[in-house]
Design an enzyme around this catalytic site. Structure first.
Site, PDB file in Angstrom:
ATOM      1  N   TRP A 119       0.826  -1.214   0.000  1.00 24.70           N
ATOM      2  CA  TRP A 119       0.000   0.000   0.000  1.00 24.70           C
ATOM      3  C   TRP A 119       0.853   1.253   0.000  1.00 24.70           C
ATOM      4  CZ3 TRP A 119      -4.145  -1.547  -1.951  1.00 24.70           C
ATOM      5  CH2 TRP A 119      -4.701  -2.781  -1.605  1.00 24.70           C
ATOM      6  N   ASP A 189      -2.387   6.432   6.038  1.00 21.28           N
ATOM      7  CA  ASP A 189      -3.347   5.481   5.511  1.00 21.28           C
ATOM      8  C   ASP A 189      -3.650   4.528   6.667  1.00 21.28           C
ATOM      9  OD1 ASP A 189      -4.723   3.417   4.336  1.00 21.28           O
ATOM     10  OD2 ASP A 189      -3.230   2.970   2.794  1.00 21.28           O
ATOM     11  N   LYS A 213     -12.791  -2.329   6.109  1.00 19.43           N
ATOM     12  CA  LYS A 213     -12.065  -3.164   7.062  1.00 19.43           C
ATOM     13  C   LYS A 213     -12.568  -2.976   8.489  1.00 19.43           C
ATOM     14  CE  LYS A 213      -8.674  -3.581   3.642  1.00 19.43           C
ATOM     15  NZ  LYS A 213      -7.932  -2.720   2.738  1.00 19.43           N
TER      16      LYS A 213
HETATM   17  C1  LIG Z   1      -7.319  -2.276   1.632  1.00 22.20           C
HETATM   18  C2  LIG Z   1      -6.307  -1.207   1.718  1.00 22.20           C
HETATM   19  C3  LIG Z   1      -6.195  -0.217   0.733  1.00 22.20           C
HETATM   20  C4  LIG Z   1      -7.024  -0.213  -0.534  1.00 22.20           C
HETATM   21  O1  LIG Z   1      -8.309   0.193  -0.265  1.00 22.20           O
HETATM   22  P1  LIG Z   1      -9.379   0.402  -1.441  1.00 22.20           P
HETATM   23  O2  LIG Z   1     -10.542   0.923  -0.673  1.00 22.20           O
HETATM   24  O3  LIG Z   1      -9.608  -0.929  -2.068  1.00 22.20           O
HETATM   25  O4  LIG Z   1      -8.833   1.376  -2.406  1.00 22.20           O
HETATM   26  C5  LIG Z   1      -5.251   0.775   0.919  1.00 22.20           C
HETATM   27  N1  LIG Z   1      -4.463   0.798   1.996  1.00 22.20           N
HETATM   28  C6  LIG Z   1      -4.532  -0.150   2.971  1.00 22.20           C
HETATM   29  C7  LIG Z   1      -3.623  -0.071   4.157  1.00 22.20           C
HETATM   30  C8  LIG Z   1      -5.459  -1.176   2.847  1.00 22.20           C
HETATM   31  O5  LIG Z   1      -5.530  -2.112   3.799  1.00 22.20           O
END
Ligand SMILES: *Cc1c(COP(=O)(O)O)cnc(C)c1O
Length: 377
Positions: A119, A189, A213
């Site tokens: 990521w 993030d 999540k």
């Molecule tokens: C799942 C995830 C993403 C991607 O998320 P999307 O909503 O599919 O764009 C980005 N960063 C992290 C840390 C993730 O776990």
């Protein structure tokens, strides 16, 4: 009964949970059962309005009450100050990979990025489209199985960007102090660990997270942004990309993902009733301790991440060979353990233990691991 067992070992334990399955999916992932029940009812008849949540206008009193409650509950749970605004935006966390630098970075400046996995690398790639990027540290040399401790954040950096929890490799920054005290705006993030532990959220200038999540349903992401870091770049932005427009419009700049926001609101309500982040953090610690203790106790399994950097949300581990791996995966499937296979490019196993996953599920998983190890003993 489970096949391939040695005699005298009873594997017919009541492994299955009340829903018949144990959901360790990494995202979209498990949500509280009561959220599913209430969301299902709202699809048929929302709050006795005679209308489905799917057919009401986003500017009606009915929906405005939903988004207002979602924002207020999130602010309360995260104990946000007046500087920080909460937005519900489209496009997932992946859109934030470019929306962040679009709003905070320009050609005259350089942002500091930490490369701790898939990521982070994606965020770096996108940021380069908008300005200078300095990768201040990387754990790529050891397949992202640890978090670097040696890095320098320079006062000139436009901001520093971290992935608080690396969902794929299973690392998590437990000590955030080097970032809080760096003297430059902090961007994270937090897709896979937001609301899972108490941190000083006000110490961040911008937090983003895909909802699927720990917050709710896929289709929306949460952005927490401090007004003080906006408006410092010279480029003009498309309306939908400018955070300031979304703040001004209270996340109703265009039609928002109504149902996804509704599911977030229900999950946030659930978390608040549970006792907030402090309460869920206690449960998350218990789940992670049990999971990692089991991995460490059983020679047949090996955790892939340095113990001090292990994620409490995503436990990654491997076994002694490809055949055993296959065998354990099919045993998991047979016992109703969903989502245990590691990320498609990484392999091994990954057990995700988000807020809504009950301790009983981790107990069931660790029991299964112990029994499996015995049969292989
Ligand atoms: C799942 C995830 C993403 C991607 O998320 P999307 O909503 O599919 O764009 C980005 N960063 C992290 C840390 C993730 O776990």
């Amino acid at each position: 009964m489970i096949a391939n067992t040695k005699e005298n070992i009873d594997l017919s334990l009541p492994f299955r949970g009340s829903r018949g399955l144990y959901n360790f999916n990494s995202g979209p992932s498990i949500l509280p059962k009561e959220v599913f029940d209430e969301a299902a009812r709202a699809v048929v008849d929302f709050n006795n309005s005679g209308l489905s949540i799917l057919e009401i206008g986003h500017r009606t009193k009915l929906f405005v009450a939903v988004i207002e409650e979602a924002i207020a509950t999130l602010k309360e749970l995260m104990q946000l100050d007046e500087e920080h605004e909460v937005l519900f935006l489209h496009g997932g966390a992946s859109t934030q990979f470019f929306q962040v630098p679009m709003n905070l970075l320009d050609e005259k400046r350089t942002a500091a990025y930490t490369d701790t996995g898939i990521w982070g690398s994606k965020a770096i790639k996108e940021a380069k489209l908008f300005g200078g990027v300095e990768v201040i540290c990387s754990s790529k040399d050891k397949a992202y199985t640890y978090l670097p401790k040696d890095f320098v954040i320079n006062k000139e950096h436009a901001y520093v960007h971290i992935t608080s929890n690396e969902t794929v490799y299973g690392t998590q920054w437990h000590d955030l102090s080097p970032f809080y005290n760096s003297g430059v705006p902090l961007v994270a993030d937090m897709s896979s660990d937001i609301l899972s532990r108490q941190v000083d959220f006000n110490g961040f200038d911008l937090i983003y997270a895909g909802a699927q999540k720990n917050i709710g349903a896929a289709g929306v992401n949460v952005v927490v942004v401090s007004k003080r870091c906006l408006g410092k770049i010279s480029r003009s932005l498309p309306s939908m990309m400018d955070y300031r427009n979304h703040i001004e419009a209270s996340s109703l700049l265009n039609t928002p993902p109504v149902f996804a926001i509704y599911v977030c609101m229900l999950t946030l309500r659930w978390l608040k009733r549970l006792g907030g982040i402090a309460a869920v953090e206690g449960q998350n610690n218990e789940k992670a301790e049990l999971m990692y203790k089991t991995i460490d106790d059983l020679p047949i399994f090996r955790g892939t991440v340095e113990p001090e950097d292990r994620s409490k949300m995503n436990a990654c581990f491997v076994t002694t060979g490809a055949d055993i791996e296959k065998e354990f995966l099919s045993l998991c499937e047979k016992e109703g353990m969903i989502g245990v296979k590691g990320y498609r490019t990484v392999g091994g196993f990954r057990v995700s233990m988000y807020n809504a996953l009950p301790l009983e599920s981790v107990k069931a998983m660790t029991d299964l691991m112990k029994h499996f190890a015995q049969t292989k003993g």
